[in-house]
Design a protein around this motif. Structure first.
Motif, PDB file in Angstrom:
ATOM      1  N   ASN A  49     118.952 128.804  65.269  1.00 48.91           N
ATOM      2  CA  ASN A  49     119.808 127.787  66.091  1.00 48.91           C
ATOM      3  C   ASN A  49     119.547 126.503  66.320  1.00 48.91           C
ATOM      4  O   ASN A  49     119.864 125.104  66.204  1.00 48.91           O
ATOM      5  CB  ASN A  49     120.470 128.069  67.205  1.00 48.91           C
ATOM      6  N   LEU A  50     118.263 126.074  66.035  1.00 47.39           N
ATOM      7  CA  LEU A  50     117.597 124.956  66.148  1.00 47.39           C
ATOM      8  C   LEU A  50     117.553 124.125  64.785  1.00 47.39           C
ATOM      9  O   LEU A  50     116.716 122.899  64.752  1.00 47.39           O
ATOM     10  CB  LEU A  50     116.099 124.766  66.811  1.00 47.39           C
ATOM     11  N   ASN A  51     117.285 124.655  64.175  1.00 44.09           N
ATOM     12  CA  ASN A  51     117.161 124.300  62.350  1.00 44.09           C
ATOM     13  C   ASN A  51     118.750 123.194  62.417  1.00 44.09           C
ATOM     14  O   ASN A  51     119.559 123.211  62.851  1.00 44.09           O
ATOM     15  CB  ASN A  51     117.503 125.041  61.275  1.00 44.09           C
TER      16      ASN A  51
ATOM     17  N   ASN B 186     111.903 128.838  61.764  1.00 47.96           N
ATOM     18  CA  ASN B 186     112.070 130.857  61.161  1.00 47.96           C
ATOM     19  C   ASN B 186     113.305 131.022  60.913  1.00 47.96           C
ATOM     20  O   ASN B 186     114.438 130.254  62.057  1.00 47.96           O
ATOM     21  CB  ASN B 186     111.320 131.280  62.254  1.00 47.96           C
ATOM     22  N   LEU B 187     113.419 132.167  60.293  1.00 49.75           N
ATOM     23  CA  LEU B 187     115.070 132.484  60.415  1.00 49.75           C
ATOM     24  C   LEU B 187     115.359 134.287  61.165  1.00 49.75           C
ATOM     25  O   LEU B 187     116.008 134.671  61.102  1.00 49.75           O
ATOM     26  CB  LEU B 187     115.558 132.982  59.015  1.00 49.75           C
TER      27      LEU B 187
ATOM     28  N   LYS C 282     113.297 117.524  65.119  1.00 50.16           N
ATOM     29  CA  LYS C 282     113.595 116.945  66.556  1.00 50.16           C
ATOM     30  C   LYS C 282     113.452 118.924  66.930  1.00 50.16           C
ATOM     31  O   LYS C 282     113.499 119.821  65.758  1.00 50.16           O
ATOM     32  CB  LYS C 282     114.938 117.218  67.104  1.00 50.16           C
ATOM     33  N   GLU C 283     112.786 119.275  67.926  1.00 50.81           N
ATOM     34  CA  GLU C 283     112.343 120.623  67.600  1.00 50.81           C
ATOM     35  C   GLU C 283     111.257 121.563  66.646  1.00 50.81           C
ATOM     36  O   GLU C 283     111.961 122.511  66.516  1.00 50.81           O
ATOM     37  CB  GLU C 283     113.290 121.173  68.082  1.00 50.81           C
ATOM     38  N   TYR C 284     110.954 120.287  66.080  1.00 46.65           N
ATOM     39  CA  TYR C 284     109.847 120.371  64.576  1.00 46.65           C
ATOM     40  C   TYR C 284     110.604 120.813  63.492  1.00 46.65           C
ATOM     41  O   TYR C 284     110.083 121.458  62.769  1.00 46.65           O
ATOM     42  CB  TYR C 284     108.563 121.250  65.230  1.00 46.65           C
ATOM     43  N   ARG C 285     111.784 120.353  63.593  1.00 50.36           N
ATOM     44  CA  ARG C 285     113.171 120.904  62.351  1.00 50.36           C
ATOM     45  C   ARG C 285     114.331 119.908  61.899  1.00 50.36           C
ATOM     46  O   ARG C 285     114.123 118.424  63.118  1.00 50.36           O
ATOM     47  CB  ARG C 285     114.003 121.935  62.487  1.00 50.36           C
TER      48      ARG C 285
END
Length: 315
Positions: free
Chosen positions: A109-111, A101-102, A70-73
């Motif tokens: 937060n998307l990870n 990216n961190l 989701k959201e590329y993660r």
């Protein structure tokens, strides 16, 4: 049978940046690929990363699917991607996991992260690797800038101030059960540069002349402790095709294979315009200026028929 390829070796710790940048230029012109040694990522961390990666991919499928991308993660299952539909309709025989990216709080937060109860050391291990790879990538980009007769901080100011960086863990099963099925079918990477770490199991091949038929494939040998770096389409465009974005693939060898790819791309608003050092009256720019995000979205639209998916290349 593919021949063995001897790629150039670049030492990131060399005290002679001019000589190193010249070596990088020659490698990018001739191959679009090179080995990177003394990159600052220690063996213990890489060993831990591969163990943690194997631990995740060994989990039941239903759990892995609960972390679907989701959201590329997140997680992508076997056969969910097909980088070259003309090669096999089944899809590519790999499963993967994306981490964004961190450096950017929104991205962090998307990870998605596996349960700490199941894999207590997984997240800190991957975060440590991302920070180390980002450091190595930025140092490498300063040398690539010098190789293009740019200021050594050119990319730091334009492409790495807020980089679009992703880590991708990859698992290729040993036995496929299908003929002529690649782990990753023939493709070139879309972005700026890719840093690749493998577990030593062979399978990666490159084709230096991507527009010629029939394609001639060469095996990329494993060099213990070295990263494999390759140029992406965005950098090829930036350099007016002086640096080549080389076609590559992963073929099955009958052995289970793990790799880790780190994609380092510019922020979406970065203007990709031919460098003055890469064009002239006799060799004018081949491409009009374009924003990185627009370019990548266009490429992913052609591949997937939808808005940007995460970097689709894998090694």
């Amino acid at each position: 049978m593919a021949t063995k390829l001897s790629l150039p070796m670049v030492d990131l710790s060399s005290p002679d940046p001019l000589s190193t940048s010249n070596s990088i230029r020659q490698a990018c012109v001739d191959y679009g690929f090179f080995y990177l040694v003394n990159h600052g990522v220690d063996t213990e961390l890489l060993t831990s990363v591969f163990q943690q990666s194997a631990n995740f991919f060994a989990l039941p499928l239903h759990y892995k699917l609960s972390l679907s991308r989701k959201e590329y993660r997140g997680y992508t299952p076997l056969y969910s991607e097909n980088l070259d539909p003309s090669s096999h309709p089944k899809g590519d025989a790999k499963e993967s996991y994306y981490i964004g990216n961190l450096e950017d709080s929104t991205s962090v937060n998307l990870n998605q992260w596996p349960s700490q109860e199941l894999l207590p050391d997984w997240r800190p291990t991957m975060e440590s690797l991302i920070w180390k790879l980002l450091e190595a990538g930025k140092k490498l980009m300063s040398l690539i800038a010098l190789s293009l007769n740019l200021d050594n901080d050119f990319f730091e100011k334009t492409a790495l101030n807020k980089p679009d960086a992703f880590l991708r863990l990859l698992h290729y099963p040993g036995e496929l059960g299908y003929e002529n099925l690649c782990g990753a079918s023939a493709h070139s990477d879309y972005g700026m540069i890719t840093l690749l770490v493998t577990d030593g199991v062979p399978g990666l091949q490159i084709c230096k002349e991507k527009f010629k038929q029939p394609r001639v494939w060469e095996d990329v040998s494993h060099v213990e402790g070295a990263f494999i770096v390759n140029i992406g389409d965005l950098m090829e465009r930036w350099t007016n095709c002086i640096y080549r974005s080389t076609l590559h693939r992963v073929i099955p060898t009958g052995k289970e294979r793990y790799s880790v790819a780190f994609f380092l791309d510019p922020p979406s608003d970065c203007l990709i315009e031919c460098f003055e050092s890469c064009c002239s009256e006799s060799s004018p720019p081949r491409f009009p200026p374009i924003r990185s995000g627009d370019y990548l979205n266009e490429r992913f639209m052609l591949t997937y028929g939808s808005e940007k998916e995460l970097e689709c290349s894998s090694n």
